[in-house]
Motif scaffolding. Structure first.
Motif, short mmCIF file in Angstrom:
data_model
loop_
_atom_site.label_atom_id
_atom_site.label_comp_id
_atom_site.label_asym_id
_atom_site.label_seq_id
_atom_site.Cartn_x
_atom_site.Cartn_y
_atom_site.Cartn_z
N GLN A 33 0.84 -1.19 0.00
CA GLN A 33 0.00 0.00 0.00
C GLN A 33 0.87 1.24 0.00
OE1 GLN A 33 -2.52 0.36 3.43
NE2 GLN A 33 -3.72 2.05 2.60
N SER A 34 0.49 2.24 -0.81
CA SER A 34 1.24 3.49 -0.84
C SER A 34 1.19 4.17 0.52
CB SER A 34 0.66 4.42 -1.91
OG SER A 34 0.83 3.87 -3.20
N LEU A 35 2.28 4.86 0.86
CA LEU A 35 2.37 5.46 2.19
C LEU A 35 1.35 6.58 2.36
CD1 LEU A 35 3.84 5.59 4.90
CD2 LEU A 35 5.47 7.18 3.86
N GLY A 36 1.15 7.40 1.32
CA GLY A 36 0.25 8.54 1.44
C GLY A 36 -1.16 8.16 1.85
N PRO A 37 -1.86 7.30 1.10
CA PRO A 37 -3.22 6.90 1.51
C PRO A 37 -3.27 6.24 2.88
CG PRO A 37 -2.82 6.32 -0.78
CD PRO A 37 -1.52 6.79 -0.23
N TYR A 38 -2.21 5.47 3.21
CA TYR A 38 -2.18 4.81 4.52
C TYR A 38 -2.12 5.85 5.64
CZ TYR A 38 -0.36 2.37 8.61
OH TYR A 38 -0.17 1.90 9.87
N LEU A 39 -1.27 6.87 5.48
CA LEU A 39 -1.17 7.90 6.51
C LEU A 39 -2.46 8.72 6.62
CD1 LEU A 39 2.49 9.19 5.94
CD2 LEU A 39 1.64 7.66 7.75
N LEU A 40 -3.16 8.91 5.51
CA LEU A 40 -4.46 9.58 5.56
C LEU A 40 -5.45 8.80 6.43
CD1 LEU A 40 -5.15 10.87 1.93
CD2 LEU A 40 -4.96 12.24 3.99
N GLU A 41 -5.48 7.49 6.25
CA GLU A 41 -6.36 6.65 7.06
C GLU A 41 -5.98 6.73 8.54
OE1 GLU A 41 -6.06 2.75 5.45
OE2 GLU A 41 -6.96 3.27 3.52
N GLN A 42 -4.67 6.74 8.80
CA GLN A 42 -4.21 6.85 10.19
C GLN A 42 -4.60 8.19 10.81
OE1 GLN A 42 -2.38 4.54 12.26
NE2 GLN A 42 -3.38 3.27 10.72
N ALA A 43 -4.52 9.26 10.01
CA ALA A 43 -4.92 10.58 10.52
C ALA A 43 -6.39 10.59 10.91
CB ALA A 43 -4.63 11.64 9.46
N LYS A 44 -7.22 9.95 10.08
CA LYS A 44 -8.64 9.89 10.38
C LYS A 44 -8.89 9.10 11.67
CE LYS A 44 -12.92 10.75 9.13
NZ LYS A 44 -13.43 12.13 9.04
N GLU A 45 -8.19 7.99 11.84
CA GLU A 45 -8.37 7.16 13.03
C GLU A 45 -7.92 7.88 14.30
OE1 GLU A 45 -6.53 3.39 12.55
OE2 GLU A 45 -7.75 2.81 10.83
N HIS A 46 -6.94 8.78 14.18
CA HIS A 46 -6.44 9.51 15.35
C HIS A 46 -7.25 10.78 15.64
CE1 HIS A 46 -2.99 6.83 14.93
NE2 HIS A 46 -2.60 7.21 16.14
N GLY A 47 -8.32 11.01 14.89
CA GLY A 47 -9.19 12.13 15.17
C GLY A 47 -8.62 13.48 14.80
N ILE A 48 -7.69 13.52 13.86
CA ILE A 48 -7.10 14.79 13.45
C ILE A 48 -8.11 15.58 12.64
CG2 ILE A 48 -5.31 15.79 11.96
CD1 ILE A 48 -3.45 13.59 12.97
N GLU A 49 -8.21 16.88 12.95
CA GLU A 49 -9.25 17.74 12.41
C GLU A 49 -9.26 17.78 10.88
OE1 GLU A 49 -12.35 20.68 12.71
OE2 GLU A 49 -11.44 19.41 14.23
N GLN A 50 -8.09 17.85 10.27
CA GLN A 50 -8.03 18.05 8.82
C GLN A 50 -6.76 17.40 8.28
OE1 GLN A 50 -9.05 22.01 7.19
NE2 GLN A 50 -6.97 22.06 6.39
N ALA A 51 -6.87 16.75 7.14
CA ALA A 51 -5.71 16.12 6.50
C ALA A 51 -5.81 16.32 4.99
CB ALA A 51 -5.65 14.63 6.83
N LEU A 52 -4.74 16.78 4.39
CA LEU A 52 -4.71 17.02 2.94
C LEU A 52 -3.46 16.38 2.35
CD1 LEU A 52 -5.62 20.83 2.88
CD2 LEU A 52 -7.16 18.91 2.46
N LEU A 53 -3.66 15.55 1.34
CA LEU A 53 -2.54 14.97 0.60
C LEU A 53 -2.42 15.74 -0.70
CD1 LEU A 53 -0.37 12.77 0.50
CD2 LEU A 53 -2.04 11.28 -0.62
N HIS A 54 -1.38 16.57 -0.81
CA HIS A 54 -1.25 17.50 -1.93
C HIS A 54 -0.69 16.80 -3.17
CE1 HIS A 54 -2.17 21.07 0.42
NE2 HIS A 54 -1.39 20.60 1.37
#
Length: 594
Positions: A482-503
């Motif tokens: 799995q690509s690192l970018g999408p994986y880190l986005l999923e992790q950000a969502k699980e950690h309750g981070i307010e906003q996440a943007l993959l540029h």
């Protein structure tokens, strides 16, 4: 060296084989569920149509039945009332499983709408039953968010392909309907498998689909090509008008009738008054699916106003809250509009009816490829060529509007509307109604619309290569990296981070490496990526701690507290300068024109 390449190639094929083997039984099961639901829907609607036509007085009960359906959804189905838009939202942002009660509620609501004379279709019901039944498999199969997204897309494809008997169009529709101008091929195999299985299962239940025959298809010439384009413009404008009219009626009903169950009561009264006020013998063809009139459009001239009659009856029915779909009414509107255009465009009525059948739908749903495939499956390749031209032009001229408000603008249709990319059609409508400078005034210092700035605001920026992969913690995950970018986005969502943007980056370099640019259809794997996280510092720190092993090759930049607010203020200033420059350019261009 050759041996290493051979092993790498074998590993790639093996991982693909394992992935396909995982999805084949799941897709087949989705097809079985969706195809069976579509068979039940088609049989029930045929029964409802026969009963209503034998007892026209039942139309007098449309209003009270609308109130009953409204009460059912208010007390039992509030969470699924959004229907197709709820499904699209879940595909874009998977959060929680769609309740199973969506299936019986939409089947019952659609059946009652048709039984008592509402003007609606069946595609919305098929999509909702297919997707909601498919989503029930996510939990027992322990699917992650990404896999659940694919599962929902397969359910959409299976429902659409099985209810209309067009498995190729259904497969592509499940991929194409999500975002205007963008196709995501992650789900292409499950969508095709589910759609074809769904169609076979519906037919296995003994359910047959209506045949539409284009009897006259002349050879393509330059003149006929231009005429097809002109027809496509008319179909696109009609599709746009239908979507906007239906949404306007819905918005008006919500604004003036606070009690939701009363809206279909009012809609039912309007339809009933129109039917018996104008005369049942003149309006009966506008009720229900209207399949006989669609078939008639392929075999002879019809009154030029038939498309307008169906347009109005369907907009009122669906806009006031009755259940059903928009697509079969769009087939009706398109085929009868094409039939009417044959009086002024020198193309055969049968051919124009077939072109309008798919092209009005292509414009209203923003699905030109699926609509073209539908034409080929229903009418054959020669008529499909004319229909394909009309579908593409219709898609362009329908603008950023559509029957699905949760659909997003992946790629703008027009160069002047690139600012709308990434927004849902509902948000596009909202932004167009509000002046840009007014909207900017509502953004606070931290970059949020409305509300107060977060007290402990933290911005974390992560820089890494687009080829960077997630480090596998188990041996079997190495077969499906799995690509690192999408994986880190999923992790950000699980950690309750307010906003996440993959540029998305079009050029750059990391660690003094060679410069890489996005100059081709397939971007270079050396392109940098930037993931920006905005949220409470405690949440961001927990994200870093739990993903430390994945971030060993990632450069991290922190902006805490006041630094983050200053950064947001700088970005706001840049936005204001850009708006001012655009306004000056508009003023200069208008002065030159004067």
């Amino acid at each position: 060296m050759f041996e290493n390449k051979f092993r790498r190639s074998n590993s790639e094929q093996l991982s693909l084989l394992i992935e396909l083997g995982r999805w084949i039984p799941v897709s087949a099961l989705v097809g079985v569920l969706a195809g069976s639901a579509s068979a039940l829907l088609l049989v029930s609607l045929e029964f409802a149509t026969k009963v209503r036509e034998a007892h026209p007085w039942m139309i007098l009960l449309l209003a009270p039945v609308g109130g009953v359906v409204g009460m059912l959804y208010k007390h039992l189905g509030a969470s699924v009332e959004a229907g197709n838009n709820l499904i699209l939202d879940q595909v874009h942002d998977p959060t929680k499983t769609i309740p199973l009660r969506m299936t019986p509620l939409i089947l019952l609501g659609t059946f009652l709408t048709h039984l008592f004379g509402g003007s609606a279709g069946r595609e919305g019901t098929a999509i909702q039953t297919g997707a909601s039944l498919a989503d029930q498999l996510a939990r027992p199969f322990r699917m992650a968010a990404h896999d659940r997204r694919i599962l929902l897309m397969a359910g959409i494809s299976a429902g659409f392909g099985s209810v209309f008997g067009v498995p190729m169009a259904g497969a592509v529709f499940g991929i194409e309907v999500l975002a205007i101008g963008k196709l995501n091929y992650d789900a292409i195999a499950p969508c095709f498998l589910a759609s074809f299985v769904g169609d076979m299962v519906t037919r296995a239940w003994g359910v047959h689909h209506t045949l539409y025959v284009v009897s006259d298809t002349p050879p393509m010439t330059v003149e006929r090509l231009l005429l097809s384009m002109l027809a496509g413009i008319a179909f696109g404008v009609c599709g746009m008008a239908f979507a906007k009219c239906t949404h306007w009626i819905s918005h008006t009903a919500r604004r003036h009738i606070a009690n939701a169950p009363l809206r279909p009561v009012v809609g039912g009264l309007l339809v009933t008054a129109a039917v018996f006020g104008i005369g049942y013998q003149h309006t009966a063809k506008y009720l229900g699916l209207g399949v006989p009139t669609i078939v008639a459009a392929f075999h002879g001239r019809l009154p030029v106003y038939d498309f307008a009659g169906k347009f109005i009856f369907t907009s009122v029915t669906l806009g006031t809250g009755f259940k059903g779909g928009e697509v079969t009414p769009l087939f009706y509107i398109g085929s009868t509009l094409g039939n009417a255009l044959s009086r002024v465009l020198m193309l055969p009525p049968s051919l124009l009816a077939g072109m309008g059948f798919v092209a009005v739908f292509a414009g209203a749903a923003n699905t030109p490829i699926a609509s073209t495939l539908m034409a080929v499956e229903l009418f054959g390749a020669e008529a499909g060529a004319y229909a394909g031209i009309a579908c593409v032009i219709s898609y362009l001229f329908s603008g950023h509007s559509g029957i699905y408000h949760a659909q997003r603008v992946g790629r703008s249709k027009h160069p002047g509307s690139t600012a709308e990319e990434g927004l849902s059609l509902a948000m596009v409508v909202e932004m167009r109604e509000v002046d840009e400078t007014v909207l900017l005034d509502t953004v606070n210092a931290a970059g949020y619309i409305g509300g107060d700035a977060m007290e402990d605001l933290t911005i974390l920026r992560l820089y890494f290569s687009s080829s960077e992969m997630r480090k596998s913690d188990t041996w079997w995950k190495r077969f499906a990296p799995q690509s690192l970018g999408p994986y880190l986005l999923e992790q950000a969502k699980e950690h309750g981070i307010e906003q996440a943007l993959l540029h998305r980056v079009i050029g750059g370099y990391l660690n003094n490496q060679d410069l890489a640019m996005d100059t081709g259809e397939i971007p270079s794997s050396r392109l940098p990526q930037c993931l920006e996280l905005v949220g409470e510092e405690a949440d961001v720190q927990a994200f870093l701690r739990d993903n430390s092993s994945q971030l060993s090759n990632v450069r991290k930049v922190f902006l805490r507290g006041q630094d983050a607010i200053v950064e947001a203020a700088i970005e706001r200033s840049e936005i204001e300068q850009t708006l001012e420059m655009e306004q000056n350019e508009d003023f200069r261009s208008s002065s030159k024109n004067d």
